[in-house]
Design a protein around this motif. Sequence first.
Motif, short mmCIF file in Angstrom:
data_model
loop_
_atom_site.label_atom_id
_atom_site.label_comp_id
_atom_site.label_asym_id
_atom_site.label_seq_id
_atom_site.Cartn_x
_atom_site.Cartn_y
_atom_site.Cartn_z
N LEU A 90 0.63 1.71 1.48
CA LEU A 90 0.13 1.85 0.12
C LEU A 90 -1.36 2.19 0.12
O LEU A 90 -1.82 2.99 -0.70
CB LEU A 90 0.38 0.57 -0.68
N LYS A 91 -2.12 1.60 1.03
CA LYS A 91 -3.55 1.87 1.11
C LYS A 91 -3.82 3.31 1.52
O LYS A 91 -4.67 3.98 0.96
CB LYS A 91 -4.20 0.91 2.11
N SER A 92 -3.06 3.83 2.50
CA SER A 92 -3.27 5.22 2.94
C SER A 92 -2.79 6.21 1.89
O SER A 92 -3.34 7.31 1.77
CB SER A 92 -2.56 5.47 4.26
N ALA A 93 -1.81 5.85 1.10
CA ALA A 93 -1.32 6.75 0.05
C ALA A 93 -2.30 6.82 -1.12
O ALA A 93 -2.33 7.82 -1.84
CB ALA A 93 0.05 6.29 -0.44
N ALA A 125 6.75 -14.64 10.96
CA ALA A 125 6.04 -13.54 11.63
C ALA A 125 6.63 -12.20 11.20
O ALA A 125 5.89 -11.23 10.96
CB ALA A 125 6.11 -13.70 13.14
N LEU A 126 7.94 -12.11 11.10
CA LEU A 126 8.59 -10.86 10.69
C LEU A 126 8.20 -10.50 9.25
O LEU A 126 7.88 -9.34 8.97
CB LEU A 126 10.11 -11.00 10.82
N ILE A 173 5.06 -7.12 5.43
CA ILE A 173 4.08 -7.05 4.34
C ILE A 173 2.84 -6.26 4.77
O ILE A 173 2.32 -5.44 4.01
CB ILE A 173 3.70 -8.46 3.85
N ALA A 174 2.38 -6.48 5.99
CA ALA A 174 1.21 -5.75 6.49
C ALA A 174 1.51 -4.25 6.58
O ALA A 174 0.65 -3.42 6.24
CB ALA A 174 0.80 -6.29 7.86
#
Length: 83
Positions: A22-25, A9-10, A15-16
């Motif tokens: 990375l997606k927002s950048a 879970a950690l 990773i999420a």
Amino acid sequence: MTRILFWLALIFLVIAAIRSKLKSASRPPEQQPGRPRAAAEAQPQAEAMLCCTHCGVHYPASENVASDGRNYCSAAHAGLPAP
């Protein structure tokens, strides 16, 4: 067994979080939240406000009805005697 689930879970959460960053950048600056909009989408300039001699209401200068050197918010108020 619970230790394995905890670590899985950690790792999934880390990773999420990395993928989200990375997606927002990779988004263009105008689409990123918290960033100012482009100059082409700037707000229109504020218009001067006037005060009606009869009722005291403030209204945009473009809606002004002038009579006898005084400012009124409507033609109806311009026709009434000044208080």
